[in-house]
Scaffold this motif. Structure first.
Motif, PDB file in Angstrom:
ATOM      1  N   ALA A   1      31.052  39.881  54.052  1.00  0.00           N
ATOM      2  CA  ALA A   1      30.455  40.825  53.097  1.00  0.00           C
ATOM      3  C   ALA A   1      31.282  40.911  51.819  1.00  0.00           C
ATOM      4  O   ALA A   1      30.733  40.905  50.713  1.00  0.00           O
ATOM      5  CB  ALA A   1      30.312  42.200  53.740  1.00  0.00           C
ATOM      6  N   ARG A   2      32.597  40.980  51.957  1.00  0.00           N
ATOM      7  CA  ARG A   2      33.463  41.097  50.777  1.00  0.00           C
ATOM      8  C   ARG A   2      33.391  39.855  49.896  1.00  0.00           C
ATOM      9  O   ARG A   2      33.258  39.947  48.676  1.00  0.00           O
ATOM     10  CB  ARG A   2      34.905  41.336  51.209  1.00  0.00           C
ATOM     11  CG  ARG A   2      35.856  41.405  50.045  1.00  0.00           C
ATOM     12  CD  ARG A   2      37.265  41.748  50.492  1.00  0.00           C
ATOM     13  NE  ARG A   2      38.183  41.455  49.414  1.00  0.00           N
ATOM     14  CZ  ARG A   2      39.304  40.787  49.553  1.00  0.00           C
ATOM     15  NH1 ARG A   2      39.683  40.348  50.734  1.00  0.00           N
ATOM     16  NH2 ARG A   2      40.083  40.547  48.527  1.00  0.00           N
TER      17      ARG A   2
ATOM     18  N   ALA B   1      30.024  39.788  48.164  1.00  0.00           N
ATOM     19  CA  ALA B   1      29.678  40.896  47.276  1.00  0.00           C
ATOM     20  C   ALA B   1      30.589  41.047  46.068  1.00  0.00           C
ATOM     21  O   ALA B   1      30.156  41.542  45.037  1.00  0.00           O
ATOM     22  CB  ALA B   1      29.666  42.208  48.059  1.00  0.00           C
ATOM     23  N   GLN B   2      31.849  40.615  46.180  1.00  0.00           N
ATOM     24  CA  GLN B   2      32.813  40.944  45.140  1.00  0.00           C
ATOM     25  C   GLN B   2      33.662  39.745  44.744  1.00  0.00           C
ATOM     26  O   GLN B   2      34.240  39.066  45.604  1.00  0.00           O
ATOM     27  CB  GLN B   2      33.717  42.066  45.642  1.00  0.00           C
ATOM     28  CG  GLN B   2      34.642  42.620  44.613  1.00  0.00           C
ATOM     29  CD  GLN B   2      35.425  43.805  45.158  1.00  0.00           C
ATOM     30  OE1 GLN B   2      35.505  44.015  46.364  1.00  0.00           O
ATOM     31  NE2 GLN B   2      36.004  44.569  44.274  1.00  0.00           N
TER      32      GLN B   2
ATOM     33  N   GLU C   1      31.096  42.980  41.079  1.00  0.00           N
ATOM     34  CA  GLU C   1      30.162  42.942  42.199  1.00  0.00           C
ATOM     35  C   GLU C   1      29.050  41.935  41.923  1.00  0.00           C
ATOM     36  O   GLU C   1      28.407  41.974  40.885  1.00  0.00           O
ATOM     37  CB  GLU C   1      29.568  44.331  42.439  1.00  0.00           C
ATOM     38  CG  GLU C   1      28.802  44.430  43.731  1.00  0.00           C
ATOM     39  CD  GLU C   1      28.421  45.862  44.069  1.00  0.00           C
ATOM     40  OE1 GLU C   1      27.260  46.225  43.769  1.00  0.00           O
ATOM     41  OE2 GLU C   1      29.269  46.584  44.617  1.00  0.00           O
TER      42      GLU C   1
ATOM     43  N   ASN D   1      24.734  43.774  46.104  1.00  0.00           N
ATOM     44  CA  ASN D   1      24.924  45.080  46.708  1.00  0.00           C
ATOM     45  C   ASN D   1      25.755  44.939  47.988  1.00  0.00           C
ATOM     46  O   ASN D   1      25.431  44.133  48.855  1.00  0.00           O
ATOM     47  CB  ASN D   1      23.545  45.682  47.003  1.00  0.00           C
ATOM     48  CG  ASN D   1      23.657  46.987  47.719  1.00  0.00           C
ATOM     49  OD1 ASN D   1      23.853  47.015  48.924  1.00  0.00           O
ATOM     50  ND2 ASN D   1      23.528  48.061  46.958  1.00  0.00           N
ATOM     51  N   ARG D   2      26.809  45.738  48.080  1.00  0.00           N
ATOM     52  CA  ARG D   2      27.730  45.643  49.214  1.00  0.00           C
ATOM     53  C   ARG D   2      27.049  45.965  50.550  1.00  0.00           C
ATOM     54  O   ARG D   2      27.332  45.328  51.561  1.00  0.00           O
ATOM     55  CB  ARG D   2      28.917  46.569  48.988  1.00  0.00           C
ATOM     56  CG  ARG D   2      30.090  46.251  49.860  1.00  0.00           C
ATOM     57  CD  ARG D   2      31.317  47.011  49.340  1.00  0.00           C
ATOM     58  NE  ARG D   2      32.560  46.548  49.848  1.00  0.00           N
ATOM     59  CZ  ARG D   2      33.200  45.439  49.503  1.00  0.00           C
ATOM     60  NH1 ARG D   2      32.662  44.608  48.660  1.00  0.00           N
ATOM     61  NH2 ARG D   2      34.369  45.134  50.009  1.00  0.00           N
ATOM     62  N   GLU D   3      26.164  46.949  50.571  1.00  0.00           N
ATOM     63  CA  GLU D   3      25.471  47.296  51.819  1.00  0.00           C
ATOM     64  C   GLU D   3      24.548  46.167  52.264  1.00  0.00           C
ATOM     65  O   GLU D   3      24.460  45.859  53.452  1.00  0.00           O
ATOM     66  CB  GLU D   3      24.687  48.603  51.672  1.00  0.00           C
ATOM     67  CG  GLU D   3      25.560  49.845  51.706  1.00  0.00           C
ATOM     68  CD  GLU D   3      26.365  50.046  50.423  1.00  0.00           C
ATOM     69  OE1 GLU D   3      25.872  49.695  49.331  1.00  0.00           O
ATOM     70  OE2 GLU D   3      27.504  50.530  50.525  1.00  0.00           O
TER      71      GLU D   3
END
Length: 177
Positions: free
Chosen positions: A101-102, A105-106, A113, A116-118
């Motif tokens: 996810a990290r 997302a980033q 970003e 979207n992290r979610e």
């Protein structure tokens, strides 16, 4: 950007592609492991699978780096599959979800970003769930101290790779400052 996705397990490939923003610096691959990678006497399952997954990580990193050659600072050389065996650390499935996810997302260099992290967390969770509870996971990032082992000549890189012994998933982010 997915360099190779889908492979023999289209669902894993679809969820990985969802983690790779089209204009970002995130690359993915998935598919089936070469069956010959599991036929060594006296070598434990974890080491055999690490050998097999490092080939996939190396191919993805090599292919992804083609577009970065002119902007990379010329740091570390590209790690070979053999060198990758010493640079990738085993991680838990929970750490794999966080890193997937990290890295999706980033931006590792600037923290910008991409997605979207979610949404990235949902997709990452699905990838890990699809490989199942018996899957083994590795990363060049240490989840406890925040350090990493560079695997490409880029200033920053992050990779997560997992396999259930038959199928695999790899996500790689490259970044420069």
């Amino acid at each position: 950007m997915a360099l190779r996705g889908g492979g023999s397990d289209n669902e894993i490939g679809r969820w990985l592609v969802a983690l790779a923003p089209p204009d970002g610096n995130v690359y993915t691959t998935s598919g089936s492991l070469d069956r010959s990678s599991g036929d060594a006497d006296g070598v434990d399952r974890g080491e055999l699978l690490l050998r097999a997954i490092t080939v996939q990580v190396h191919e993805l990193a090599r292919d992804a780096f083609v577009g970065w050659e002119r902007i990379a600072d010329g740091g570390s050389p590209m790690a070979s599959p053999t060198e990758l065996m010493g640079l990738l650390e085993p991680i838990t499935a929970a750490a794999a979800v966080r890193f997937l996810a990290r890295f999706a997302a980033q931006d590792l260099a600037y923290g910008v970003e991409f997605v979207n992290r979610e949404a990235a967390l949902r997709s990452a969770t699905r990838v890990v769930d699809l490989l199942g509870p018996g899957a083994l996971w590795w990363s060049n990032h240490d989840p406890t101290i925040g350090a990493w082992n560079p695997i490409t000549p880029c200033t920053f890189d992050g990779v997560v790779a997992g396999t259930d012994g038959t199928r695999f998933a790899v996500l790689l982010q490259l970044a420069e400052d």
